[in-house]
Design a protein around this motif. Structure first.
Motif, short mmCIF file in Angstrom:
data_model
loop_
_atom_site.label_atom_id
_atom_site.label_comp_id
_atom_site.label_asym_id
_atom_site.label_seq_id
_atom_site.Cartn_x
_atom_site.Cartn_y
_atom_site.Cartn_z
N LEU A 94 -6.83 32.17 -6.06
CA LEU A 94 -6.78 30.73 -5.80
C LEU A 94 -6.44 30.39 -4.36
CD1 LEU A 94 -4.96 29.48 -9.04
CD2 LEU A 94 -7.40 29.36 -8.51
N TYR A 95 -5.66 31.23 -3.71
CA TYR A 95 -5.17 30.86 -2.39
C TYR A 95 -5.74 31.69 -1.23
CZ TYR A 95 -1.73 28.06 -4.87
OH TYR A 95 -1.12 27.13 -5.68
N ARG B 138 -3.01 24.41 -10.19
CA ARG B 138 -3.04 25.83 -9.84
C ARG B 138 -1.87 26.61 -10.41
NH1 ARG B 138 -5.43 26.65 -3.69
NH2 ARG B 138 -7.53 25.86 -4.16
#
Length: 254
Positions: free
Chosen positions: A156-157, A116
């Motif tokens: 992504l989070y 990531r």
């Protein structure tokens, strides 16, 4: 499992990986047919769409066998496409048995994506680079770099798996525009348009758009149209997100 069944499974798996990874239709069909011929099964028939694989074999004294797989539209994974292409060339050279090839394909299918932190960094570098190439200053590029970092941290989070594709792109476009506004008001960057344009580049569906055109050029009109429509929808969502923030900024006269 009999060799004939294993060959069928291997060919099917290769097509599924390629299509899920964003390969163009002609590449998927050609690779599947090459693998089938290399293993002595030239009678295999394929029908590939942008989101599905239909595979059949048999006839004569042999029983028919068919498989249909739905493959959702997804992002490009060029590493998987390259790995399957390399494996297909090795199969044509006789370097792998069907069992070995199937095992390799299973390993390719489960190949992890980039860490990531690398995806976040790549988004930032891409945004900053395009912000500069579009005519921005060094400060504009730095601002676009920070916006690109924030964008992928958000994807992504926070929202991946929680929002639809449409909502993700609208909110992503809005987020990078808001980030660009804040940074330019703080003095990091002087050209709001260049910062925003650079920051939104990681969201643009360049591979999908290119493959859609290639599919249409190869007379795969249905698949090409679906991919182009998907790409146009993404761009429209980004424009909506960017436009909404810009409109609010203008209306409030900040």
């Amino acid at each position: 499992m009999e060799d004939r069944d294993l060959i069928f499974e291997t060919v099917s798996l290769a097509g599924e990986i390629l299509l899920a990874s964003g390969a163009e239709i002609s590449r998927v069909s050609d690779t599947m047919e090459r693998i089938a011929r290399a293993y002595g099964n030239p009678g295999l028939d394929t029908f590939i769409l942008s989101n599905g694989v239909l595979l059949s074999t048999g006839g004569g004294s042999r029983s028919y066998r068919a498989r249909v797989r739905h493959i959702p539209l997804g992002g490009g994974r060029l590493d998987r496409i390259d790995a399957v292409n390399q494996l297909s060339r090795e199969i044509e050279l006789g370097l792998h048995t069907p069992a070995e090839a199937h095992e390799r394909l299973e390993a390719i299918r489960t190949m992890p994506s980039k860490p990531r932190w690398q995806q976040v960094l790549a988004s930032g570098i891409g945004s900053g680079s395009f912000g500069y190439l579009f005519g921005g200053t060094g400060q504009d590029a730095a601002a676009a770099f920070l916006c690109g970092l924030v964008l992928y941290l958000y994807f992504l989070y926070l929202v991946r798996g929680h929002l639809s594709k449409i909502a993700m792109n609208i909110s992503g476009g809005a987020l990078v525009t808001l980030c660009a506004l804040i940074l330019t008001h703080l003095g990091l960057g002087s050209n709001l348009e260049m910062v925003t344009a650079g920051a939104v580049v990681p969201l643009l569906p360049g591979v999908a758009f290119t493959n859609g055109i290639r599919d249409i050029a190869d007379e795969d009109y249905i698949s090409g149209s679906v991919r182009l429509l998907d790409a146009v929808l993404v761009v429209a969502c980004l424009a909506l997100g960017v436009g909404a923030v810009m409109a609010a900024y203008t209306a409030w006269g900040v």
